[in-house]
Scaffold this active site. Structure first.
Site, PDB file in Angstrom:
ATOM      1  N   THR A 149       0.815  -1.214   0.000  1.00 39.96           N
ATOM      2  CA  THR A 149       0.000   0.000   0.000  1.00 39.96           C
ATOM      3  C   THR A 149       0.845   1.258   0.000  1.00 39.96           C
ATOM      4  O   THR A 149       0.422   2.306  -0.503  1.00 39.96           O
ATOM      5  CB  THR A 149      -0.946  -0.025   1.225  1.00 39.96           C
ATOM      6  OG1 THR A 149      -1.885  -1.076   1.031  1.00 39.96           O
ATOM      7  CG2 THR A 149      -1.701   1.269   1.399  1.00 39.96           C
ATOM      8  N   SER A 174       1.633  -7.724  -0.773  1.00 46.06           N
ATOM      9  CA  SER A 174       2.407  -8.648   0.070  1.00 46.06           C
ATOM     10  C   SER A 174       1.688  -9.982   0.296  1.00 46.06           C
ATOM     11  O   SER A 174       2.297 -10.937   0.764  1.00 46.06           O
ATOM     12  CB  SER A 174       2.793  -8.003   1.399  1.00 46.06           C
ATOM     13  OG  SER A 174       1.700  -7.919   2.280  1.00 46.06           O
ATOM     14  N   THR A 210       1.754  -4.215   4.233  1.00 40.59           N
ATOM     15  CA  THR A 210       1.620  -4.456   5.670  1.00 40.59           C
ATOM     16  C   THR A 210       1.021  -5.827   5.996  1.00 40.59           C
ATOM     17  O   THR A 210       1.166  -6.312   7.108  1.00 40.59           O
ATOM     18  CB  THR A 210       0.758  -3.372   6.335  1.00 40.59           C
ATOM     19  OG1 THR A 210      -0.557  -3.410   5.769  1.00 40.59           O
ATOM     20  CG2 THR A 210       1.366  -2.003   6.162  1.00 40.59           C
ATOM     21  N   ASP A 211       0.351  -6.447   5.021  1.00 37.55           N
ATOM     22  CA  ASP A 211      -0.382  -7.671   5.347  1.00 37.55           C
ATOM     23  C   ASP A 211       0.524  -8.828   5.772  1.00 37.55           C
ATOM     24  O   ASP A 211       0.148  -9.630   6.634  1.00 37.55           O
ATOM     25  CB  ASP A 211      -1.255  -8.091   4.159  1.00 37.55           C
ATOM     26  CG  ASP A 211      -2.481  -7.196   4.019  1.00 37.55           C
ATOM     27  OD1 ASP A 211      -2.802  -6.475   4.988  1.00 37.55           O
ATOM     28  OD2 ASP A 211      -3.102  -7.207   2.947  1.00 37.55           O
TER      29      ASP A 211
HETATM   30  C1  SIN Z   1      -0.179  -5.372   1.027  1.00 35.92           C
HETATM   31  O1  SIN Z   1       0.046  -5.963   2.082  1.00 35.92           O
HETATM   32  O2  SIN Z   1       0.583  -5.459   0.048  1.00 35.92           O
HETATM   33  C2  SIN Z   1      -1.416  -4.567   0.868  1.00 35.92           C
HETATM   34  C3  SIN Z   1      -1.873  -3.966   2.132  1.00 35.92           C
HETATM   35  C4  SIN Z   1      -0.930  -2.980   2.751  1.00 35.92           C
HETATM   36  O3  SIN Z   1       0.202  -2.780   2.350  1.00 35.92           O
HETATM   37  O4  SIN Z   1      -1.366  -2.341   3.753  1.00 35.92           O
END
Ligand code: SIN
Length: 334
Positions: free
Chosen positions: A20, A65, A98-99
């Site tokens: 993100t 991710s 973040t995932d």
């Molecule tokens: C991801 O994990 O690539 C999408 C969500 C995020 O980065 O918060």
């Protein structure tokens, strides 16, 4: 290229992997696509970055991710280890979705044999959001990676002005800016642009870890099954059929196994599969032999590791030993 001779600034390698933080809005509302903006654009909107460090950026991947496979994780770890081994690199920053950030961070924490700072960061809002958090997170991550006090602390996660250990941190909210938390608390914070430390980690990592990415070609398959009422044995059987060498059971409470599945669980070892009992709770230890006969069944209690991280530690452990007692010792050590 800037050299050490004409630049006293710390030399930070920035590896971009997507997420993100590189997300771009797709319409009027909150909808966006992760992993679109290239790393040059992420840097361009962070005033002050060049004053802090000599940042050399590399677009290693451009993925959501959720698409991190073990192969991609190994590729990331190899690149980070290679950068850390260079004399002209003082630290590494990784932008990441973040995932699954907590999984990549923990894996690097166990396999990169270096005391140089390695810092992961991401964002909860896409780069095109009105109040995007990515630029500040990136600035803070570079500030932490560039600071001498960050060396030897293991892999760090910098989000929302907090510095977390990769051993402990987890994403605990789907949306909020303070989405990352550690059950034992953050290691420190970013205060007036520099790291300030509150505590140190007691468990071994990075240069003191028994695992080294230089000696790992592939990871054995390890499955994960989450507990819920009315559980069935089929997901466990499916992992066995898929060739899993271990299954992490994200059990109720202290890693509890339903009585009606106990025999199926006991049978896993005879089928060549190691059972690792973790908890779906997200904090606190799973105690060996407390609710399940680990000694009798040859299973492992995950201590306080959450289930996704227990999957990675189990896979790494199985690259070194097949002995359940030795794997148990690793869980209590790391
Ligand atoms: C991801 O994990 O690539 C999408 C969500 C995020 O980065 O918060």
């Amino acid at each position: 290229m800037t050299t050490a001779a004409d630049s006293p600034r710390p030399r930070i390698a920035l590896l971009a992997t997507g997420g993100t933080i590189a997300g771009v809005g797709t319409g009027e509302g909150a909808a966006y696509r992760a992993a679109v903006a290239p790393v040059g654009e992420l840097i361009a909107v962070v005033p002050g970055l060049a004053r802090l460090a000599d940042v050399r950026a590399e677009q290693l991947m451009q993925i959501d991710s959720a698409d991190f496979t073990d192969e991609r994780l190994l590729a990331l770890a190899r690149r980070v280890a290679a950068l850390c081994a260079r004399d002209d690199v003082d630290g590494v920053v990784i932008t990441h979705g973040t995932d699954t950030l907590e999984e990549s961070a923990y894996f690097l924490h166990l396999v990169v044999p270096s005391r140089k700072p390695v810092v992961l960061t991401g964002a909860m809002r896409p780069a095109t959001a009105l109040a995007a958090d990515g630029p500040a997170n990136l600035l803070h991550a570079v500030a932490v990676a560039a600071h001498p006090s960050s060396a030897g602390r293991g892999v760090l996660v910098v989000m929302n002005e907090e510095i977390h250990s990769a051993r402990d941190v987890a994403k605990v909210h789907t949306l909020r800016l303070d989405a990352f938390a550690s059950p034992h608390g953050a290691l420190g914070g970013v205060v007036e642009g520099a790291p300030r430390w509150w505590r140190a980690l007691a468990r071994p990592h990075t240069a003191d870890s028994a695992f080294d990415i230089g000696r790992i070609d592939a990871l054995p398959l390890v499955g994960l099954v989450a507990s819920h009422g009315n559980m069935r044995r089929e997901p466990y059987d499916a992992w066995v059929a898929a060739g899993a060498r271990a299954i992490v059971h994200a059990g109720f409470g202290g890693g509890t196994v339903p009585a009606y599945l106990r025999d199926a669980f006991i049978g896993l070892r005879a089928r060549g599969v190691l059972l690792v009992r973790a908890s779906r709770v997200g904090a606190g230890p799973v105690i060996r032999n407390a609710t399940f006969d680990d000694d009798g069944c040859g299973s492992v209690a995950a201590d306080d590791q959450n289930a996704p991280r227990a999957r990675l530690l189990a896979a790494l452990a199985l690259t070194r030993t097949q002995d359940a007692g030795e794997v148990q010792a690793m869980f209590l050590s790391y």
